[in-house]
Scaffold this motif. Structure first.
Motif, short mmCIF file in Angstrom:
data_model
loop_
_atom_site.label_atom_id
_atom_site.label_comp_id
_atom_site.label_asym_id
_atom_site.label_seq_id
_atom_site.Cartn_x
_atom_site.Cartn_y
_atom_site.Cartn_z
N GLY A 210 65.81 55.78 -22.43
CA GLY A 210 65.67 57.29 -22.19
C GLY A 210 64.70 56.77 -21.05
O GLY A 210 64.96 56.44 -20.52
N ASP A 211 63.97 58.27 -21.34
CA ASP A 211 62.96 58.34 -20.20
C ASP A 211 61.71 57.50 -20.34
O ASP A 211 61.21 58.02 -21.26
N LEU B 160 51.89 47.21 -16.60
CA LEU B 160 53.32 47.82 -17.08
C LEU B 160 53.79 48.54 -16.13
O LEU B 160 55.16 48.64 -15.42
N MET B 161 52.62 49.16 -14.75
CA MET B 161 52.93 49.99 -13.75
C MET B 161 53.75 49.07 -12.34
O MET B 161 54.58 49.75 -12.20
N ALA B 162 53.56 48.12 -12.98
CA ALA B 162 53.80 46.92 -11.46
C ALA B 162 55.05 46.86 -11.78
O ALA B 162 55.94 46.35 -11.16
N MET B 163 55.44 47.06 -13.41
CA MET B 163 57.22 45.97 -13.69
C MET B 163 57.91 47.83 -13.40
O MET B 163 59.09 47.92 -13.67
N GLY B 164 56.96 48.86 -12.70
CA GLY B 164 57.67 49.97 -13.03
C GLY B 164 57.83 51.08 -14.30
O GLY B 164 58.13 52.09 -14.17
N VAL B 165 57.22 50.88 -14.92
CA VAL B 165 56.92 51.70 -16.05
C VAL B 165 56.29 52.91 -15.86
O VAL B 165 55.33 52.52 -15.66
N LEU B 166 56.67 53.87 -14.99
CA LEU B 166 56.24 55.13 -14.70
C LEU B 166 56.58 56.15 -15.74
O LEU B 166 57.71 56.48 -15.53
N PRO B 167 56.25 57.79 -15.87
CA PRO B 167 56.29 58.25 -16.51
C PRO B 167 57.69 58.78 -15.70
O PRO B 167 57.62 59.10 -14.67
N GLY B 168 59.13 59.29 -15.77
CA GLY B 168 60.10 59.72 -15.36
C GLY B 168 60.96 58.95 -15.04
O GLY B 168 62.32 59.47 -15.18
N ASN B 169 60.54 57.62 -15.06
CA ASN B 169 61.96 56.89 -15.01
C ASN B 169 62.39 56.14 -15.99
O ASN B 169 61.86 56.34 -17.24
N ARG B 170 63.78 55.63 -16.15
CA ARG B 170 64.62 55.44 -17.10
C ARG B 170 64.23 54.31 -17.69
O ARG B 170 64.35 53.39 -16.64
N ILE B 171 64.63 53.95 -19.06
CA ILE B 171 64.16 52.63 -19.22
C ILE B 171 65.21 51.80 -20.32
O ILE B 171 66.02 53.15 -21.33
N TYR C 168 60.40 41.72 -26.44
CA TYR C 168 61.07 43.01 -26.35
C TYR C 168 61.02 42.68 -24.78
O TYR C 168 60.57 42.52 -23.82
N ILE C 169 62.97 42.82 -24.91
CA ILE C 169 63.58 42.84 -23.24
C ILE C 169 63.49 44.23 -22.62
O ILE C 169 64.99 44.42 -23.61
N PHE C 170 63.00 45.05 -21.73
CA PHE C 170 64.12 45.83 -21.27
C PHE C 170 64.11 46.10 -20.00
O PHE C 170 63.92 45.10 -19.13
N ARG C 171 64.93 46.54 -19.15
CA ARG C 171 65.37 47.07 -17.95
C ARG C 171 65.24 47.95 -17.35
O ARG C 171 65.12 49.82 -18.17
N VAL C 172 64.29 48.12 -16.07
CA VAL C 172 64.33 49.25 -15.69
C VAL C 172 64.40 49.72 -13.84
O VAL C 172 63.90 48.35 -13.39
N GLY C 173 64.91 50.09 -13.66
CA GLY C 173 65.66 49.90 -12.52
C GLY C 173 66.91 48.78 -12.33
O GLY C 173 67.05 48.99 -13.17
N PHE C 174 66.60 48.04 -11.16
CA PHE C 174 67.53 46.76 -11.78
C PHE C 174 67.34 45.30 -12.11
O PHE C 174 67.01 44.34 -11.31
N ALA D 80 55.06 47.07 -26.32
CA ALA D 80 55.97 47.74 -26.97
C ALA D 80 55.69 49.34 -27.08
O ALA D 80 56.13 49.87 -27.01
N ARG D 81 54.77 48.78 -28.14
CA ARG D 81 54.02 49.90 -29.22
C ARG D 81 53.76 51.50 -28.11
O ARG D 81 53.10 52.45 -28.13
N GLU D 82 52.86 50.68 -26.60
CA GLU D 82 52.29 51.99 -25.67
C GLU D 82 53.24 52.36 -24.97
O GLU D 82 52.59 52.72 -24.54
N ILE D 83 54.45 52.12 -25.08
CA ILE D 83 55.86 52.92 -23.80
C ILE D 83 55.36 53.96 -24.93
O ILE D 83 56.98 53.50 -26.16
N PHE D 84 55.87 54.48 -24.81
CA PHE D 84 56.40 56.04 -25.24
C PHE D 84 58.32 56.40 -24.34
O PHE D 84 57.25 56.84 -23.44
N VAL D 85 58.19 56.47 -25.40
CA VAL D 85 60.28 56.93 -24.49
C VAL D 85 60.38 58.38 -25.20
O VAL D 85 60.59 58.12 -26.17
N ARG D 86 61.31 59.13 -23.69
CA ARG D 86 62.40 60.13 -24.47
C ARG D 86 62.83 60.26 -25.11
O ARG D 86 64.50 59.61 -23.75
N ARG D 87 63.67 60.21 -26.02
CA ARG D 87 65.31 59.80 -25.80
C ARG D 87 66.51 60.58 -25.45
O ARG D 87 65.55 61.75 -25.91
#
Length: 214
Positions: A155-156, A171-182, A191-197, A207-214
């Motif tokens: 989701g985004d 989290l921001m250094a990982m690329g966890v920014l609003p609008g990015n695909r995760i 919890y292992i996730f991918r942002v970009g490559f 992980a509970r602090e990252i909110f995703v729009r599915r």
């Protein structure tokens, strides 16, 4: 034509008075806005309220307008507290300012982002909108914590909810920014996730602090 801010505040106050006392009206001398304010004439001329014998009553059209006005206000309160982490008196003041910007359509987007909350931070009910009914029927939970996703889901990123500045920076250094695909790859033991490559591992608390729009 949009109501003035003062007129909307009168509808809010009337809704709250009716909600708390179940009377369907409010005494004019208990309203925070003076009875001589032009906003009362604005509401009367649009047949939203009726004023008689020192009291102000909802007309049928006005009750629905009041319902939507209090909905916007209480959604704004949740937004200030849940997303922007602005609490207390400052949060209440900013919610009062922000609610007037939640025009038709915008309130639905905010409601979906907040995952269709049913109460405001003070425990008062938030009148549901059409978006809430649609979400319940479709099973669409809107914005959820990363922990609600299953491996393979994506989701985004909607927002990050944390009071810890170091966590936020990490989290921001990982690329966890609003609008990015995760994409969630694994949910246990971490919890292992991918942002970009890039792929990252975090614990459940983060992980509970990252909110995703599915």
């Amino acid at each position: 034509m949009k109501l003035s801010d003062k007129a909307e505040e009168i509808l809010e106050a009337l809704w709250i008075e009716s909600e708390e006392k179940g009377t369907g009206y409010a005494e004019l001398d208990r309203m925070e806005i003076e009875a001589s304010d032009p906003a009362y004439q604005e509401l009367s001329s649009r047949a939203l309220v009726e004023i008689r014998d020192g009291r102000i009553y909802f007309r049928p059209e006005g009750r629905e307008e009041g319902r939507m006005t209090i909905r916007r206000h209480r959604l704004a309160e949740r937004l200030m507290m849940d997303v922007l982490n602005i609490r207390g008196e400052s949060g209440d003041v900013k919610a009062c300012q922000f609610e007037h910007l939640l025009n038709e359509g915008v309130d639905s987007k905010v409601c979906a982002m907040l995952n269709h909350p049913v109460t405001c931070p003070h425990g008062k009910p938030i009148p549901p909108g059409d978006c809430c009914d649609e979400a319940r029927k479709s099973g669409d939970l809107g914005v959820v914590p990363l922990t609600e996703l299953k491996p393979g889901d994506e989701g985004d990123i909607a927002y990050i909810q944390t009071e810890d500045s170091k966590k936020m920076q990490k989290l921001m250094a990982m690329g966890v920014l609003p609008g990015n695909r995760i994409s969630l790859l694994q949910a246990f033991p971490s919890y292992i996730f991918r942002v970009g490559f890039s792929e990252f591992a975090i614990d459940s608390a983060m992980a509970r602090e990252i909110f995703v729009r599915r």
